[in-house]
Design an enzyme around this catalytic site. Sequence first.
Site, PDB file in Angstrom:
ATOM      1  N   SER A   1       1.111  -7.155  -1.280  1.00  0.00           N
ATOM      2  CA  SER A   1       1.636  -8.175  -0.366  1.00  0.00           C
ATOM      3  C   SER A   1       0.817  -9.461  -0.396  1.00  0.00           C
ATOM      4  O   SER A   1       1.278 -10.504   0.080  1.00  0.00           O
ATOM      5  CB  SER A   1       1.726  -7.642   1.064  1.00  0.00           C
ATOM      6  OG  SER A   1       0.449  -7.452   1.629  1.00  0.00           O
TER       7      SER A   1
ATOM      8  N   THR B   1       0.891  -4.440   4.178  1.00  0.00           N
ATOM      9  CA  THR B   1       0.525  -4.844   5.537  1.00  0.00           C
ATOM     10  C   THR B   1      -0.113  -6.229   5.623  1.00  0.00           C
ATOM     11  O   THR B   1      -0.023  -6.891   6.656  1.00  0.00           O
ATOM     12  CB  THR B   1      -0.441  -3.826   6.164  1.00  0.00           C
ATOM     13  OG1 THR B   1      -1.617  -3.737   5.356  1.00  0.00           O
ATOM     14  CG2 THR B   1       0.212  -2.453   6.268  1.00  0.00           C
ATOM     15  N   ASP B   2      -0.756  -6.689   4.553  1.00  0.00           N
ATOM     16  CA  ASP B   2      -1.578  -7.893   4.672  1.00  0.00           C
ATOM     17  C   ASP B   2      -0.776  -9.137   5.010  1.00  0.00           C
ATOM     18  O   ASP B   2      -1.262 -10.017   5.730  1.00  0.00           O
ATOM     19  CB  ASP B   2      -2.377  -8.123   3.383  1.00  0.00           C
ATOM     20  CG  ASP B   2      -3.486  -7.104   3.200  1.00  0.00           C
ATOM     21  OD1 ASP B   2      -3.793  -6.381   4.177  1.00  0.00           O
ATOM     22  OD2 ASP B   2      -4.045  -7.012   2.099  1.00  0.00           O
TER      23      ASP B   2
ATOM     24  N   THR C   1       0.822  -1.213   0.000  1.00  0.00           N
ATOM     25  CA  THR C   1       0.000   0.000   0.000  1.00  0.00           C
ATOM     26  C   THR C   1       0.855   1.262   0.000  1.00  0.00           C
ATOM     27  O   THR C   1       0.527   2.237  -0.673  1.00  0.00           O
ATOM     28  CB  THR C   1      -0.940   0.009   1.219  1.00  0.00           C
ATOM     29  OG1 THR C   1      -1.838  -1.098   1.116  1.00  0.00           O
ATOM     30  CG2 THR C   1      -1.742   1.291   1.284  1.00  0.00           C
TER      31      THR C   1
END
Length: 334
Positions: free
Chosen positions: A54, A85-86, A12
């Site tokens: 990700s 972040t995932d 992101t």
Amino acid sequence: MKKILMIGTGGTIASEMTEAGLAPGMEGADFLRYVPAVEKLCQVDPLQVCNIDSTDMTPDRWLDIARAVEAGYDHYDGFVLCHGTDTLAYTAAALSYLIQGSPKPIVLTGSQKPIHMDITDSKTNLWDSFAVACDGRLPGVTVVFGGRILLGTRARKTYSKSYGAFSSINHPILGVVREGKVTPYLCPQAQARPTFYHALDQKVSLVKLVPGQSPDFLAFALEASHGVVVESFGSGGLPAGQAGGFYPLIQKAAAQGKTMVFTTQVQNEGSDLGVYQVGHGLKAQPGVLEAYDMTLEAAYAKLMWALAQTRDQEKVAELFETPVARDLLLGPMG
């Protein structure tokens, strides 16, 4: 002035708007234009390993990242890895096993909003990460996000949209960054030199139990894998105990040299297979291990790492049950 290698992977923080939604487009070198104060803090060299969402992160990419750190290790004082972040918690866990005992900081960060937006958490997270990497008092693999510093083996994404996206599971946070100042609470131990590993066994799978689930799902996973992580209920166990059809599968897989790790779907406090009858019989089964207070992400990555070192069940158990980067505090050797 400290010298830091900034490794970009996408996510992101690097995303731009497209007709199909946000997608990674910027490279790590572009980030510094948005956080110019970093140039007064340290010298930064950018390196782009990949530029992906990700969700597309893989174990092969983890190995690429670890190799990039190893190649630059003697030339830099620390490392900042920008990541989506995932799956960031999986990458942090994997790097904790691929790069053990590092005296230098290896910091993972990302953001919930792209860096080019007016309202975004990316600039603060990026600055904080460079501050931790330069500070040097928190060695090894950490996650810096939302002003908090977490162990790489203990981080988990617990909020899908909030800026404080990550929590430390079953372990205190290592410290905080407030107004650019790093305040450590706990300082992990490090070796004089890190130990780098170069392989992961990718034939590891995950089976999440749900009420009424057929043993066929576990059978399929065991057939296709060298090791399986089973996310069971509560303290841990199998439906209907030994009469539920799961035990014969486990015994057959164990006889084939395969390893199963039992963990819990409950986020906090970990597993304890011996508490209930539905789990007690598992503790005596060859090839069955328990994750105790480890995160799912750490248990999954550690099993991949251990199986890449050896397929011998006893040696796999020894590797898995030996704490690495404080990933296991309540286990048989913790």
